[in-house]
Design an enzyme around this catalytic site. Structure first.
Site, short mmCIF file in Angstrom:
data_model
loop_
_atom_site.label_atom_id
_atom_site.label_comp_id
_atom_site.label_asym_id
_atom_site.label_seq_id
_atom_site.Cartn_x
_atom_site.Cartn_y
_atom_site.Cartn_z
N SER A 181 -16.47 -49.13 -150.78
CA SER A 181 -15.50 -49.27 -149.68
C SER A 181 -16.13 -49.21 -148.29
O SER A 181 -15.52 -49.63 -147.32
CB SER A 181 -14.42 -48.18 -149.78
OG SER A 181 -15.01 -46.90 -149.85
N HIS A 212 -12.97 -42.35 -145.40
CA HIS A 212 -13.64 -43.45 -144.71
C HIS A 212 -13.69 -43.23 -143.20
O HIS A 212 -13.01 -42.36 -142.68
CB HIS A 212 -12.93 -44.77 -145.04
CG HIS A 212 -12.77 -44.99 -146.52
ND1 HIS A 212 -11.61 -44.69 -147.20
CD2 HIS A 212 -13.65 -45.45 -147.44
CE1 HIS A 212 -11.77 -44.97 -148.49
NE2 HIS A 212 -13.00 -45.43 -148.66
N ASP A 234 -9.58 -42.30 -142.47
CA ASP A 234 -8.69 -41.70 -143.47
C ASP A 234 -9.46 -40.61 -144.22
O ASP A 234 -10.51 -40.16 -143.75
CB ASP A 234 -8.08 -42.76 -144.40
CG ASP A 234 -9.10 -43.44 -145.30
OD1 ASP A 234 -10.22 -42.92 -145.47
OD2 ASP A 234 -8.79 -44.52 -145.85
#
Length: 378
Positions: A51, A345, A342
């Site tokens: 990610s 991340h 978040d």
């Protein structure tokens, strides 16, 4: 006299024809004549991982919202709409592409995308080096390389073997992988560490990564960029799971990251001696993220622990967007004040700082080259 003139004319024509045959492309193989040159397309950028680099591949697979970011407020800062990136804006790979004078590198699974001259992004949020990591919900690293092989075949078909080989050897390959292999041990009911020791598990992760690197190398890749693992025991999403109730960093998780990073550094140094022409850059994300968490104001941040988007302590509950298991979430007014976007991340501004350090180095880069060096190397 007329006869002598004819002899000279015939001799001249013979010489002219010979010169034409020597210089004409007809003498070259048809394969090389009809194929476009790789030089006019510049250096390609191929991206693999999780990610931290996924530009939206998970938008196009049947997975859960835990592994997707194709909803608001993701993307609010730069794109003004969700692209599938796990951030409020751009990622490290986006900034590296900009520094290299390349466009944003699109995800491989993006419908209608079939022009690979500038590169492709294969990264998948939640992916690990191990096939078993979040299996069925993500595109694991080996599958990403299988997709790359399809692109390799396409390039060789378009450019010919010589042109394709030149493009692939000049290309830069960026890899960020491993975090999910270890995070999954703490976020699921995994019992794998009861079967394997920590060192054995790390060897498995590093072993899979080694196979992938050598696979790309055997296809022509020579220039590799790597990002080591963050101290993920201190990520907001993991701190809120601390069963002691004190929300401290989970030392066991951070320890695994540090052990992995040592093994990765050792591996790359070894490969640089074993593989002819192998060049690498290794960015120390672990150290540079930790510095920002400890002294955020020095780097322009106001908060080094709490996420911008989420809920609970540190906004560590993974609820950003309200489309996950927990629906409630809060959103900060200015993501640029936060390191974390978040629970797991980072914000665009944090990614931009890291990309700049990767590009320029040298103190922030563990490996012998910066990303700039790789793009300029021939």
């Amino acid at each position: 006299m007329e006869r002598l003139r004819c002899v000279f004319l015939a001799l001249f024509l013979d010489i002219y024809v010979v010169l034409l045959l020597i210089t004409s492309p007809v003498c070259e193989s048809n394969n090389n004549v009809t194929k476009p040159s790789s030089k006019k397309h510049g250096i390609a950028f191929f991206i693999f991982g999780d990610s931290f680099l996924d530009a939206g591949n998970n938008n196009y697979i049947n997975t859960t919202t835990l592994d997707q970011a194709n909803f608001w407020p993701y993307g609010e800062t730069y794109f003004k709409f969700p692209t599938g990136r796990f951030s409020d804006g751009r990622l490290i790979s986006d900034f590296i592409a900009e520094y290299a004078n390349l466009p944003l590198i699109p995800p491989f699974l993006q419908p209608g995308f079939r022009h690979y001259y500038k590169g492709v992004n294969f990264a998948s949020s939640g992916a690990g080096a191990l096939v078993e990591t979040f299996q069925g919900s993500v595109i694991d690293l080996k599958t990403q390389v299988r997709y790359y092989k399809k692109v390799e075949g396409w390039l060789r078909n378009k450019l010919g073997n010589v042109g394709g080989e030149l493009m692939l050897s000049n290309a830069v390959y960026l890899i960020s992988i491993g975090s999910n292999d270890y995070l999954s041990l703490f976020l699921t009911n995994s019992t794998i560490l009861k079967t394997y020791s920590k060192s054995q598990y790390i060897e498995m992760v590093i072993g899979n990564l080694t196979t992938v690197i050598k696979d790309i190398y055997s296809s022509g890749g020579k220039k590799f960029g790597f990002i080591n693992l963050p101290e993920f025991g201190c990520l907001p999403g993991l701190r809120v799971t601390n069963q002691d109730g004190n929300y401290k960093c989970i030392e066991e998780a951070s320890s695994l990251a540090n052990l992995h990073n040592k093994a990765l550094s050792k591996l790359l140094n070894k490969l640089s001696k074993q593989l002819k022409g192998f060049k690498y850059s290794l960015y120390d994300l672990n150290t540079n993220l930790r510095k920002r968490m400890i002294t955020p104001s020095y780097y322009g941040f106001k908060d080094g622990e709490r996420a911008c988007c989420g809920t609970g302590e540190f906004r560590g509950v993974f609820s950003c967007g309200g489309k996950r298991i927990v629906k409630d979430y809060q959103l900060c007014q200015n993501p640029n004040h936060h390191i974390f976007w978040d629970s797991y991340h980072l914000t665009e501004i944090a990614y931009k700082q890291f990309a700049h350090e990767m590009w320029t180095g040298p103190r922030t880069v563990v490996g012998p080259y910066t990303m700039k060096d790789l793009f300029q190397a021939h």
